[in-house]
Design an enzyme around this catalytic site. Structure first.
Site, PDB file in Angstrom:
ATOM      1  N   GLU A  37      16.709 -25.478  57.774  1.00 51.69           N
ATOM      2  CA  GLU A  37      17.439 -26.641  58.850  1.00 51.69           C
ATOM      3  C   GLU A  37      18.541 -26.983  57.695  1.00 51.69           C
ATOM      4  O   GLU A  37      18.186 -27.732  56.792  1.00 51.69           O
ATOM      5  CB  GLU A  37      16.177 -27.407  58.908  1.00 51.69           C
ATOM      6  CG  GLU A  37      16.627 -28.714  59.729  1.00 51.69           C
ATOM      7  CD  GLU A  37      15.865 -29.765  59.921  1.00 51.69           C
ATOM      8  OE1 GLU A  37      15.714 -30.433  61.048  1.00 51.69           O
ATOM      9  OE2 GLU A  37      14.806 -29.850  59.072  1.00 51.69           O
ATOM     10  N   ASP A  48      16.797 -40.236  59.798  1.00 50.42           N
ATOM     11  CA  ASP A  48      16.894 -40.074  58.510  1.00 50.42           C
ATOM     12  C   ASP A  48      16.455 -41.088  57.438  1.00 50.42           C
ATOM     13  O   ASP A  48      16.912 -42.200  57.947  1.00 50.42           O
ATOM     14  CB  ASP A  48      18.294 -39.541  58.069  1.00 50.42           C
ATOM     15  CG  ASP A  48      18.550 -37.999  58.775  1.00 50.42           C
ATOM     16  OD1 ASP A  48      17.554 -37.256  59.075  1.00 50.42           O
ATOM     17  OD2 ASP A  48      19.751 -37.856  59.252  1.00 50.42           O
TER      18      ASP A  48
END
Length: 251
Positions: A37, A48
């Site tokens: 990924e 994130d």
């Protein structure tokens, strides 16, 4: 689902340099990663944690462009054509140049699919269709906070894969695999979609606990932190990344 662990490992394109990111990719594959990924750096990530946010900020400070990230992905793909690569990024990077145009460029770089957390599966600006037209797949994200009816709708929507975020919030903090986690994963997997389970996976112990309920374990921030720690010593970076990948892949 099976007890055999397939590891999907996360990288930020260009972090801290393209050369060291490629070193990390090689170490991840050597350590047992069977899927990659690769994140295109974004200035305002919503999912994130601090490690990945900092990595994105430092890459963008070098005036790193989407095209640079796609070139990096193409380099990785040419070296490891057998390893599926999935782009992870955010909607505006895909939408701004045009979803169809972006997907065409991604496919040309060797990308197998897209993971765009802020484009919901039933309002994705045409991403799923554009992926299909270019031989890729769109991988929607499921979260424990989804209403049961909506989660059921996603599970039955016919996607090849669904990314199951194992908890609410941001990446990076350690995740506990408990009965709530496994119940959520069972709901995600009710349809025919393969389940990719991630968010806060840092150890082989977690990976073993998760493996019976998913088709692949996803680990990201743990590798970004290792890259940050060893960014001035390529050999140490490679050894540490490979060792951690072997631990999480349990191989």
């Amino acid at each position: 689902m099976s007890d055999k662990i397939t590891l999907m490992s996360h990288l930020v394109a260009g972090y801290p340099t393209d050369e060291l990111a490629l070193t990390a990719a090689r170490a991840l594959v050597a350590g047992g990663a069977r899927m990659l990924e690769i994140q295109l750096p974004f200035s305002d990530p919503s999912a994130d944690g601090p490690a990945i946010q900092e990595a994105c900020t430092k890459v963008l400070a070098r005036n790193y462009r989407t095209q640079d990230g796609l070139h990096f992905i193409e380099t990785v793909h040419k070296e490891f054509p057998e390893i599926p690569i999935y782009i992870m990024s955010y909607g505006s990077l895909v939408y701004t140049p045009g979803v169809a145009a972006f997907c065409k460029k991604a496919a040309q770089a060797g990308v197998s699919g897209m993971i765009i957390p802020d484009l919901p599966f039933d309002n994705d600006e045409g991403l799923t269709q554009a992926c299909k037209e270019n031989g890729m797949e769109n991988i929607p994200v499921a979260a424990p906070s989804m209403a049961p009816e909506r989660l059921s709708k996603l599970a039955g929507a016919g996607f090849d894969h669904i990314y199951a975020a194992l908890r609410a919030g941001i990446t990076g903090s350690k995740t506990t695999i408990d009965s709530n986690t496994t119940a959520f994963l069972s709901a995600v997997g009710k349809g025919k979609s393969k389940v990719l389970g991630g968010f806060g996976i840092t150890t082989g112990e977690q990976s073993k606990a998760l493996a019976p309920f998913v088709d692949a374990v996803v680990a990201g921030s743990v590798f970004v932190r290792i890259i940050t720690e060893h960014q001035h010593d390529a050999a140490a970076l490679s050894m540490a990344i490979e060792a951690k990948a072997r631990e999480i892949a349990c191989c």
